[in-house]
Design an enzyme around this catalytic site. Structure first.
Site, PDB file in Angstrom:
ATOM      1  N   HIS A  31       0.917  -1.267  -0.029  1.00  0.00           N
ATOM      2  CA  HIS A  31       0.135  -0.062  -0.093  1.00  0.00           C
ATOM      3  C   HIS A  31       0.870   1.284  -0.018  1.00  0.00           C
ATOM      4  CE1 HIS A  31      -3.797   2.286   0.908  1.00  0.00           C
ATOM      5  NE2 HIS A  31      -2.804   2.797   1.858  1.00  0.00           N
ATOM      6  N   ASP A  33       0.931   5.389  -0.106  1.00  0.00           N
ATOM      7  CA  ASP A  33       0.223   6.665   0.207  1.00  0.00           C
ATOM      8  C   ASP A  33       0.712   7.774  -0.604  1.00  0.00           C
ATOM      9  OD1 ASP A  33      -1.851   5.522   2.036  1.00  0.00           O
ATOM     10  OD2 ASP A  33      -0.175   5.322   3.453  1.00  0.00           O
ATOM     11  N   HIS A  65      -2.799   4.551  -3.066  1.00  0.00           N
ATOM     12  CA  HIS A  65      -4.171   5.426  -2.499  1.00  0.00           C
ATOM     13  C   HIS A  65      -3.821   6.986  -2.824  1.00  0.00           C
ATOM     14  CE1 HIS A  65      -5.730   6.387   2.015  1.00  0.00           C
ATOM     15  NE2 HIS A  65      -6.510   6.851   0.981  1.00  0.00           N
ATOM     16  N   ASP A 174      -7.972   0.951   6.239  1.00  0.00           N
ATOM     17  CA  ASP A 174      -6.772   1.536   6.250  1.00  0.00           C
ATOM     18  C   ASP A 174      -6.834   2.696   7.415  1.00  0.00           C
ATOM     19  OD1 ASP A 174      -4.380   2.893   5.905  1.00  0.00           O
ATOM     20  OD2 ASP A 174      -4.930   3.770   3.984  1.00  0.00           O
TER      21      ASP A 174
HETATM   22  C1  DX5 Z   1      -3.374   7.092   6.671  1.00  0.00           C
HETATM   23  C2  DX5 Z   1      -2.569   6.365   5.652  1.00  0.00           C
HETATM   24  C3  DX5 Z   1      -2.424   4.672   6.097  1.00  0.00           C
HETATM   25  C4  DX5 Z   1      -1.246   4.804   6.859  1.00  0.00           C
HETATM   26  C5  DX5 Z   1      -1.643   3.888   7.965  1.00  0.00           C
HETATM   27  O1  DX5 Z   1      -3.170   8.446   6.305  1.00  0.00           O
HETATM   28  O2  DX5 Z   1      -3.531   6.130   4.516  1.00  0.00           O
HETATM   29  O3  DX5 Z   1      -1.986   4.111   4.758  1.00  0.00           O
HETATM   30  O4  DX5 Z   1       0.154   4.439   6.236  1.00  0.00           O
HETATM   31  O5  DX5 Z   1      -0.811   3.750   8.888  1.00  0.00           O
HETATM   32  P1  DX5 Z   1      -1.015   2.941  10.385  1.00  0.00           P
HETATM   33  O6  DX5 Z   1      -1.268   1.537  10.093  1.00  0.00           O
HETATM   34  O7  DX5 Z   1       0.265   3.213  10.969  1.00  0.00           O
HETATM   35  O8  DX5 Z   1      -2.174   3.555  10.942  1.00  0.00           O
HETATM   36 ZN    ZN Z   2      -3.438   4.543   3.013  1.00  0.00          ZN
END
Ligand code: DX5
Ligand code: ZN
Length: 216
Positions: A31, A33, A65, A174
């Site tokens: 994934h 971001d 994403h 997520d």
């Molecule tokens: C949040 C992101 C996530 C993030 C999740 O802004 O979209 O993908 O990496 O991180 P964790 O698992 O640490 O909450």
């Molecule tokens: Zn994400």
């Protein structure tokens, strides 16, 4: 389906290749971001980075994403760079059908993402067109935040909507997923659980195996 998608946002940037290669054999999806500093208060990876990732880790599905305003202006860059799945936020562009189709036409899987307090009612008309829905269970922008508990009911309601409508989209969740809550998150109806800090803070392989164990 019960799969974990490690989110590289929480990996230490100078060790990315090493950290991803540690988990390469234990995951199918990565994934990634993409943040624009406007839709969310942070900045991350450009298409050049996705291209390099795809070249180095060609067996992994790259789940991109887009947490950006006007995702239509940049989605093509990421598709060309090798993104396999692309999601954009329902709050960031009003032409959901148009851009879901555009992603699908490129051969990638198309998803819509929803912030924690965005209603599923807004999503309903788009359900026939999505390959997956990404439910955010933290306010997007940063890793390591706490799971917002109302997310559990939202996952169950989306699963019900899928059953009632006879759809086959996947439900991806997520934010804030840890070994302490992953089981109930899957039980509520999640197909793909994104985990950032729970994988990359510490030993990624050990952490991922622990998460898998906790998800059983
Ligand atoms: C949040 C992101 C996530 C993030 C999740 O802004 O979209 O993908 O990496 O991180 P964790 O698992 O640490 O909450
Ligand atoms: Zn994400």
């Amino acid at each position: 389906m019960r799969k974990i998608a490690p989110s590289i946002l929480s990996a230490y940037p100078l060790n990315l290749e090493d950290q991803i290669s540690r988990i390469e054999k234990e995951t199918e999806i990565l994934h990634i971001d993409i943040m624009d500093g406007h839709f969310v208060p942070n900045l991350t990876f450009g298409p050049h980075f996705i291209k390099a990732l795809k070249k180095r880790f060609d067996s992994l599905l790259l789940d991109v994403h887009l947490m950006v305003y006007r995702p239509e202006t940049i989605m093509e860059w990421y598709l060309e760079a090798g993104a396999d799945w692309v999601s954009f936020h329902i709050e960031a562009n009003p032409h959901h059908h148009r851009y879901l189709m555009k992603i699908k036409e490129s051969g990638a899987k198309a998803g819509l993402a929803l912030n924690p307090t965005t209603s599923l009612c807004l999503l309903e008309p788009a359900l026939p067109y999505v390959d997956f829905v990404l439910l955010l269970t933290v306010n997007p922008g940063f890793g390591g935040q706490k799971f917002i508990p109302e997310g559990l009911e939202k996952i169950s309601r989306l699963k019900e909507m899928r059953e009632k409508g006879g759809y086959d989209f996947l439900i991806e969740v997520d934010g804030g997923i840890k070994s302490s809550n992953i089981k109930e998150i899957f039980s509520a109806g999640t197909d793909i659980a994104v985990a950032g800090s729970a994988v990359f803070h510490g030993d990624p392989l050990k952490n991922l195996l622990e998460l898998k164990e906790a998800a059983l």
